[in-house]
Design an enzyme around this catalytic site. Structure first.
Site, mmCIF file in Angstrom:
data_model
loop_
_atom_site.group_PDB
_atom_site.id
_atom_site.type_symbol
_atom_site.label_atom_id
_atom_site.label_comp_id
_atom_site.label_asym_id
_atom_site.label_seq_id
_atom_site.Cartn_x
_atom_site.Cartn_y
_atom_site.Cartn_z
ATOM 1 N N HIS A 137 90.985 35.060 54.349
ATOM 2 C CA HIS A 137 91.706 35.095 53.074
ATOM 3 C C HIS A 137 93.099 35.686 53.261
ATOM 4 O O HIS A 137 93.505 36.048 54.369
ATOM 5 C CB HIS A 137 90.889 35.817 52.008
ATOM 6 C CG HIS A 137 90.529 37.241 52.362
ATOM 7 N ND1 HIS A 137 91.466 38.231 52.543
ATOM 8 C CD2 HIS A 137 89.322 37.827 52.581
ATOM 9 C CE1 HIS A 137 90.867 39.367 52.828
ATOM 10 N NE2 HIS A 137 89.562 39.140 52.882
ATOM 11 N N HIS A 172 93.713 38.930 55.315
ATOM 12 C CA HIS A 172 93.718 38.735 56.775
ATOM 13 C C HIS A 172 95.051 38.138 57.215
ATOM 14 O O HIS A 172 95.613 38.519 58.247
ATOM 15 C CB HIS A 172 92.586 37.785 57.207
ATOM 16 C CG HIS A 172 91.219 38.216 56.766
ATOM 17 N ND1 HIS A 172 90.312 37.342 56.230
ATOM 18 C CD2 HIS A 172 90.617 39.423 56.786
ATOM 19 C CE1 HIS A 172 89.192 37.989 55.941
ATOM 20 N NE2 HIS A 172 89.359 39.257 56.270
ATOM 21 N N CYS A 223 76.922 51.883 53.682
ATOM 22 C CA CYS A 223 77.440 50.758 52.893
ATOM 23 C C CYS A 223 77.521 49.538 53.805
ATOM 24 O O CYS A 223 78.275 49.543 54.784
ATOM 25 C CB CYS A 223 78.812 51.082 52.314
ATOM 26 S SG CYS A 223 79.585 49.621 51.581
ATOM 27 N N CYS A 246 81.033 47.855 54.059
ATOM 28 C CA CYS A 246 81.964 48.532 54.980
ATOM 29 C C CYS A 246 81.381 48.608 56.385
ATOM 30 O O CYS A 246 82.099 48.909 57.329
ATOM 31 C CB CYS A 246 82.234 49.965 54.552
ATOM 32 S SG CYS A 246 83.020 50.181 52.974
ATOM 33 N N CYS A 254 80.206 52.705 46.460
ATOM 34 C CA CYS A 254 81.349 52.577 47.375
ATOM 35 C C CYS A 254 82.512 51.971 46.579
ATOM 36 O O CYS A 254 82.366 50.889 46.003
ATOM 37 C CB CYS A 254 80.984 51.654 48.533
ATOM 38 S SG CYS A 254 82.431 51.022 49.391
ATOM 39 N N HIS A 313 83.495 48.327 47.605
ATOM 40 C CA HIS A 313 82.568 47.201 47.400
ATOM 41 C C HIS A 313 81.810 47.259 46.087
ATOM 42 O O HIS A 313 81.083 46.328 45.756
ATOM 43 C CB HIS A 313 81.601 47.093 48.592
ATOM 44 C CG HIS A 313 82.310 46.734 49.855
ATOM 45 N ND1 HIS A 313 82.778 47.672 50.744
ATOM 46 C CD2 HIS A 313 82.695 45.532 50.336
ATOM 47 C CE1 HIS A 313 83.396 47.062 51.733
ATOM 48 N NE2 HIS A 313 83.364 45.774 51.512
ATOM 49 N N LYS A 333 92.359 44.135 42.038
ATOM 50 C CA LYS A 333 91.768 43.678 43.282
ATOM 51 C C LYS A 333 91.348 42.213 43.089
ATOM 52 O O LYS A 333 90.824 41.861 42.029
ATOM 53 C CB LYS A 333 90.528 44.544 43.551
ATOM 54 C CG LYS A 333 90.061 44.469 44.959
ATOM 55 C CD LYS A 333 88.970 45.473 45.222
ATOM 56 C CE LYS A 333 88.318 45.073 46.524
ATOM 57 N NZ LYS A 333 87.376 46.003 47.025
ATOM 58 N N LYS A 358 86.372 36.954 42.735
ATOM 59 C CA LYS A 358 85.980 35.659 42.163
ATOM 60 C C LYS A 358 85.635 35.830 40.690
ATOM 61 O O LYS A 358 85.970 34.976 39.873
ATOM 62 C CB LYS A 358 84.785 35.095 42.935
ATOM 63 C CG LYS A 358 85.227 34.544 44.275
ATOM 64 C CD LYS A 358 84.133 33.685 44.900
ATOM 65 C CE LYS A 358 84.497 33.367 46.338
ATOM 66 N NZ LYS A 358 83.593 33.910 47.323
#
Ligand code: MSP
Length: 485
Positions: A20, A23, A128, A131, A145, A148, A310, A313
């Site tokens: 994505h 990256h 987690c 992570c 977390c 996430h 953030k 979806k």
């Protein structure tokens, strides 16, 4: 070699899903830095790759009923294909499922076990999976977390542990003195405050119930903790085979093959802020235990947010990297990512703002400048000399890794200035009224355009090349070119 080399790494990416924009952000930045150093005549090595093991990937492969190896192979190809589209000129693409990497990891672990640095115990903590990290209670927000938004699992199992306590004072010292530099400063302070206020617990380096990993050579019921496996990529990616000394420890080479161990240590390791803690603790601990020199610098960038939030979806605010490539092309996407905000802070993007910026800076700004200068200089005999050395002009900002600032200067100080110069001096009128002045103006413009093309090489390599070619066809590159080389 030592001084004249530049070794840069990106994190190796998890292959539980397609690549994505986050990256792409790190990898484009790393490519810019590698190209910049190459442009200065340094030998440069850019390492990227994929983090193929771990519970997260094992679970995903199970969910879609695929063999994990086949699954990671497919996703790794997606990364490679994206890097091609983004013109990432990497020197090696390491995969943690490479046989050579696996063998080296086993060798290192055996070595640390034999030294007594790794020992058997039990580990209890909150884990987690997102992570792939153990968490302290203080890391959680409402018991979850924050990265996430999930509750970590409580885990208690037999495990092999890596000694951390004895390296803590050295580590603090190395970070304080910048021998192991963490930048920007704010991140260094965060790490130091964590290390000064917490006693490091010995780290679990193995997992008992995860099959998708590298078996421990001294206890095959355990697989290697995915972060330990992953960190070693920075060494195996340049050919280290896991022997005790870095210089003698290269992988077996076939005829004609070379290793790249003389690139060690990394000059810059680019990472996102979410993976700083592990890079500032487990990673240097492994190196200190092995007696290997630490990286010179870890540079931490922020996260890309979309419309202030953030990307997710559920929120429907995900901006796809393919969508960007389709709309803006390779260099347009590179430019928009790098210039989107302060490199080191969180940055916020929206498609609307990017379209606006693309039109203003690239289509109207740079595009217009190039076509006007090339057209107006048709048939003129111009002599250009350089006022600036492009490397010096941008050195400070690129080398302090303010990539957004360095590209902004090219556009705001040079492209805009030159376009304004055209509008104010109206060379299309001068050509009829004052030939001497016309020539003077055109020489200044061609000179700046050449400087722009040199400065754009690391950021927008194809565009830079096109401008250079255009200048060359008008014989406008020669004088400056000779001076730079
Ligand atoms: N596999 C580990 C890294 C091991 S390195 C020895 C990992 N992989 S990851 O795929 O989850 O993340 C890789 C990098 O992408 C991290 O540096 C992370 O910060 C970055 N990004 C992930 N999402 C991001 C954004 N939305 N914005 C910018 N970068 C982000 O962690």
């Amino acid at each position: 070699m030592k001084k004249n080399k530049f070794y840069i790494t990106t994190p190796i990416y998890y292959v539980n899903a397609k690549p994505h924009i986050g990256h792409a952000y790190t990898t484009v930045a790393a490519d810019v830095l590698a190209r910049w150093n190459k442009q200065q005549g340094k030998k440069s090595f850019l390492l990227t790759g994929t983090d193929d093991h771990g519970l997260k990937i094992q679970k995903k492969a199970e969910e879609i009923k695929k063999d994990p190896q086949q699954f990671v192979d497919e996703i790794a190809e997606e990364f490679k294909s994206l890097w091609k589209k983004l013109n990432i000129n990497y020197d090696n693409f390491i995969r943690t499922t490479d046989e050579k990497h696996k063998a080296a990891v086993q060798k290192v672990l055996q070595l640390l076990y034999d030294k007594g640095v790794i020992y058997k115990g039990t580990y209890e903590g909150l884990y987690c999976v997102g992570c792939e990290q153990f968490k302290n209670k203080s890391d959680l927000v409402d018991g979850k977390c924050p990265d996430h938004n999930t509750k970590p699992e409580i885990l208690k199992e037999e495990s092999y542990l890596l000694k951390m306590k004895e390296i803590q004072p050295q580590l603090i010292e190395k970070i304080k003195t910048d021998e192991f530099k963490i930048a920007p400063k704010k991140r260094k302070n965060e790490v130091l405050s964590f290390l000064e206020n917490n006693k490091l617990k010995d780290i679990s380096i193995s997992r008992k119930n995860i099959s998708w990993g590298i078996p421990l050579p001294f206890d095959e019921k355990h697989t290697t903790y995915v972060w330990v496996d992953a960190f070693l990529n920075y060494l195996t990616g340049i050919g280290w085979g896991g022997a005790p000394s870095l210089s003698s420890g290269h992988l077996p080479l076939k005829e004609g093959e070379r290793n790249h161990l003389n690139f060690w240590p990394p000059d810059v390791q680019l990472i996102g802020k979410d993976i700083l803690r592990v890079h500032a603790t487990i990673w240097p601990a492994i190196l200190i235990h092995l007696g290997i020199e630490l990286p010179k610098q870890i540079f931490v960038h922020g996260h890309i947010l979309s419309g202030g939030k953030k990307m997710s979806k559920t929120l429907g605010n995900v901006i796809g990297i393919d969508e960007m490539l389709e709309k803006f092309g390779t260099d347009g996407t590179r430019y928009l990512l790098i210039s989107a905000g302060t490199f080191g802070e969180d940055i916020d993007i929206t498609i609307e703002r990017m379209v606006e910026k693309y039109n203003a800076d690239l289509a109207n700004g740079l595009g217009n400048l190039v076509s006007r200068v090339i057209k107006l200089s048709d048939g003129c005999d111009l002599k250009i000399k350089s006022e600036y050395d492009p490397i010096q002009w941008n050195k400070f900002f690129v080398e302090s890794i303010r990539l957004d600032k360095s590209v902004e200067r090219i556009f705001y100080q040079l492209v805009r200035k030159s376009n304004r110069h055209i509008e104010e001096s109206k060379p299309w009128e001068l050509v009829k009224t004052d030939e001497k002045k016309f020539k003077e103006v055109m020489e200044e413009l061609a000179q700046d355009l050449y400087l722009i093309s040199e400065l754009l090489i690391p950021f927008m390599p194809e565009t830079a090349e096109k401008i250079k070619k255009a200048l060359k066809t008008k014989k406008l590159d020669k004088v400056l070119f000779e001076r730079i080389k």
